[in-house]
Design an enzyme around this catalytic site. Structure first.
Site, PDB file in Angstrom:
ATOM      1  N   TYR A  57    -102.736-133.872 -27.000  1.00  0.00           N
ATOM      2  CA  TYR A  57    -102.099-132.807 -27.760  1.00  0.00           C
ATOM      3  C   TYR A  57    -100.934-133.331 -28.572  1.00  0.00           C
ATOM      4  O   TYR A  57    -100.161-134.167 -28.101  1.00  0.00           O
ATOM      5  CB  TYR A  57    -101.467-131.784 -26.818  1.00  0.00           C
ATOM      6  N   HIS A  91    -100.141-118.504 -26.201  1.00  0.00           N
ATOM      7  CA  HIS A  91    -100.569-119.865 -25.874  1.00  0.00           C
ATOM      8  C   HIS A  91    -100.516-120.147 -24.370  1.00  0.00           C
ATOM      9  O   HIS A  91    -100.794-121.268 -23.942  1.00  0.00           O
ATOM     10  CB  HIS A  91     -99.680-120.884 -26.591  1.00  0.00           C
ATOM     11  N   ARG A 149    -103.130-128.605 -39.604  1.00  0.00           N
ATOM     12  CA  ARG A 149    -103.405-129.475 -38.466  1.00  0.00           C
ATOM     13  C   ARG A 149    -104.842-129.244 -38.051  1.00  0.00           C
ATOM     14  O   ARG A 149    -105.487-128.298 -38.492  1.00  0.00           O
ATOM     15  CB  ARG A 149    -102.459-129.177 -37.297  1.00  0.00           C
ATOM     16  N   ASN A 151    -107.630-128.784 -34.758  1.00  0.00           N
ATOM     17  CA  ASN A 151    -107.911-128.644 -33.342  1.00  0.00           C
ATOM     18  C   ASN A 151    -109.414-128.833 -33.198  1.00  0.00           C
ATOM     19  O   ASN A 151    -110.138-128.833 -34.192  1.00  0.00           O
ATOM     20  CB  ASN A 151    -107.453-127.292 -32.809  1.00  0.00           C
ATOM     21  N   GLU A 184    -111.540-127.219 -35.918  1.00  0.00           N
ATOM     22  CA  GLU A 184    -110.781-126.159 -36.593  1.00  0.00           C
ATOM     23  C   GLU A 184    -109.774-126.797 -37.538  1.00  0.00           C
ATOM     24  O   GLU A 184    -108.924-127.579 -37.103  1.00  0.00           O
ATOM     25  CB  GLU A 184    -110.028-125.311 -35.567  1.00  0.00           C
ATOM     26  N   TYR A 222    -110.582-127.415 -19.857  1.00  0.00           N
ATOM     27  CA  TYR A 222    -110.050-126.334 -20.697  1.00  0.00           C
ATOM     28  C   TYR A 222    -110.907-126.142 -21.946  1.00  0.00           C
ATOM     29  O   TYR A 222    -111.176-125.016 -22.362  1.00  0.00           O
ATOM     30  CB  TYR A 222    -108.604-126.643 -21.092  1.00  0.00           C
ATOM     31  N   LYS A 223    -111.351-127.253 -22.524  1.00  0.00           N
ATOM     32  CA  LYS A 223    -112.169-127.160 -23.729  1.00  0.00           C
ATOM     33  C   LYS A 223    -113.616-126.783 -23.412  1.00  0.00           C
ATOM     34  O   LYS A 223    -114.410-126.564 -24.327  1.00  0.00           O
ATOM     35  CB  LYS A 223    -112.102-128.463 -24.520  1.00  0.00           C
TER      36      LYS A 223
END
Lengths: 346, 204
Positions: A37, A193, A223, A225, A265, A316-317
């Protein structure tokens, strides 16, 4: 113009595919062979001709099919588009930003003419022509945010700024990586978040919020993701998780190249002029593993990123279950050769 | 004693301790053991009699059966109402909030479901949620919204639990919505239908 729009689906028979041109311009998100991250924001300036950075809002070969898919999602679940009452002005700001950008960047497809507050909008790919009065909701078939985001690829959220915080108080969210606008609407920056692991401890959100509170008009930032998605399903919503969750269990070494997609993204952030709100477009790009490995540098690098990612992040992903299958597939395309810095193909 | 919770994700509410504040009126809502937070607050107030003369107390028995209505009634507030359930007192609460004058203080104590719903009603009445003083007492059962069917299940004790509306087996996230006044429940066996771990009593 050269670009034609694909007749394809993001559900059912899943006929979505990327042309050779779309593969070559895919926004590969990894600038190095590992991932963690970070806030990693850079100015959203016009980039390489032909790339997804060339224009403020990229319109690509999937445009018409994506808008058709969005309309289907909204018909099934109107809660995917919501705007709290005080956010209408921000919706107008967004409508103006998108219409002006598209008419400037793609004059062959979009046109905007103004006579004072009397505006005339033409969207040729979607065969829409609309006369309306700017700032008068009664002259559009939907609220301003919904009207323009039914015609623009990517999800959108609108954040009000007050009390030194950002509040997510409007959005059009139909191509999301497993989060619910209906649940999160009204939350502050750290609240929405909250479910993200590790990043809070790294103070990623503290720094990001501080940065965004100072975002300036006319100076958008961007950015990346990313996550992984089985089958080219845009609508990986928590609402529909019982419908798409089982797809993760049916992948095999024979089908992974075709069914496993890297989901990227391209996130941009723009200050809006009248409302002082921030719009957050989240544009989703999908690429099949079998398409991605046609670019040798990307294949090598994706193998190394997936191999070295912490389990907590892979969980998490949502791809921890298929990580071994992915590595088996990708390792065949990684000869150990060094890769050049940056995201572009070699 | 006020409840202490383990560290949790950032959307989870944080509760305080009720403190009497000067006001033109006092709306006090409590359920179950929340009654104790109210009596503690009144006991510590500098002029309890004056405060009670301008107080409207609404009390609901708690989800585990605790009913201290008579203790609160005995305080002698200008208005006291015992409601059999939170849903039943909603019209009254909405009327009081709609009629609220500038300077009215709002206090709520008890379980998260009632605290959250009073804050929700205050927001719907146009008041900032921060204007509501809160204190958690008693049961930690949760109010959980099913992210799939949107139905809310009250007083959830176990994780996972079956949604009382659509029947899906849900696990309880700490992610909390103030607007909905509920935690989020997500289908636990979406990827492997039928493979539901045995429920564990996480909230008592």
């Amino acid at each position: 113009m050269g670009l034609e729009f694909n007749d394809e689906t993001f559900r059912g028979d899943y006929t979505f595919r990327n042309s050779a041109k779309a593969i070559a311009r895919f926004p590969f998100p990894f600038a190095e062979d590992s991932y963690m991250y970070s806030v990693n924001m850079e100015p959203h300036l016009p980039g390489r001709p032909g790339s997804v950075f060339e224009h403020m809002f990229d319109v690509d070969e999937h445009y018409v099919a994506e808008m058709r898919d969005r309309a289907q999602v909204l018909a099934e679940d109107p809660l995917r588009c919501q705007s709290l009452p005080h956010m209408t002005l921000a919706g107008w700001d967004l409508l103006e930003l998108i219409m002006e950008s598209k008419a400037r960047d793609y004059p062959q497809w979009f046109s905007l003419t103004k006579d004072g507050n009397r505006w005339h909008w033409i969207n040729r790919p979607l065969q829409i022509e609309q006369s309306f009065t700017f700032l008068d909701e009664t002259t559009l078939p939907y609220g301003p945010m919904e009207y323009i985001t039914r015609q623009t690829q990517g999800d959108f959220t609108l954040q009000d700024q007050r009390d030194d915080n950002l509040w997510i108080e409007a959005g059009m969210v139909t191509t999301q990586a497993d989060w619910s606008l209906d649940f999160d609407i009204g939350m502050s920056f750290h609240e929405w978040h909250a479910p993200v692991p590790l990043a809070h401890e790294m103070r990623v959100f503290d720094r990001a919020l501080k940065f965004l509170l100072n975002l300036q008009l006319g100076a958008p930032v961007r950015r990346f993701n990313w996550t992984m998605t089985v089958d080219p399903l845009l609508d990986t919503s928590p609402e529909n998780y019982p419908k798409w969750g089982p797809s993760k269990t049916t992948m095999t070494p024979e089908t992974i190249g075709h069914r496993q997609h890297l989901r990227v993204e391209l996130q941009t952030l723009h200050r809006l002029p009248r409302s002082n709100a921030i719009v957050f477009p989240i544009r989703c790009y999908l690429i099949k593993f079998e398409e991605l490995v046609t670019v040798p540098k990307w294949a090598r690098r994706l193998h190394r990123v997936v191999r070295d990612i912490p389990d907590e992040l892979a969980t998490y992903k949502g791809f921890i279950r298929n990580k071994p299958l992915m590595l088996d597939y990708l390792s065949k395309y990684d000869d150990g050769a060094p890769t050049s810095p940056g995201i572009w193909p070699e | 004693m006020t409840t202490s919770f383990p560290p949790a994700m950032r959307s989870r509410p944080v509760y305080g301790v009720l403190t009497a504040r000067p006001g033109t009126g006092h709306l006090i809502v409590a359920d179950g053991e929340g009654a104790d937070a109210v009596t503690d607050m009144i006991a510590a107030a500098t002029d309890a009699a004056a405060m009670l003369a301008r107080s409207h107390i609404i009390y609901v028995p708690g989800p585990t059966g605790t009913d201290r209505a008579e203790t609160l009634r005995a305080l002698g507030a200008a208005q006291f109402h015992r409601s059999p359930s939170f849903a039943a007192c909603l019209p009254r609460l909405q009327k009081v909030l709609a009629d609220a004058q500038m300077g009215m203080q709002i206090y709520v104590a008890g379980t998260e479901g009632v605290i959250g719903q009073v804050q929700q009603q205050a927001m719907l009445a146009g008041l900032p949620w921060q204007a509501v003083q809160t204190e958690h007492r008693g049961s930690t059962v949760r109010r959980v919204q099913c992210v799939h069917c949107k139905g809310i299940t009250e007083a959830v004790r176990t994780d996972p639990f079956p949604c009382s509306h659509c029947g899906l087996n849900l696990f309880v996230r700490d992610h909390y919505s103030r607007r909905i006044a509920a935690f989020q429940g997500v289908n636990i066996d979406a990827e492997d239908p039928g493979q539901v771990p045995p429920p564990v009593e996480r909230f008592a």
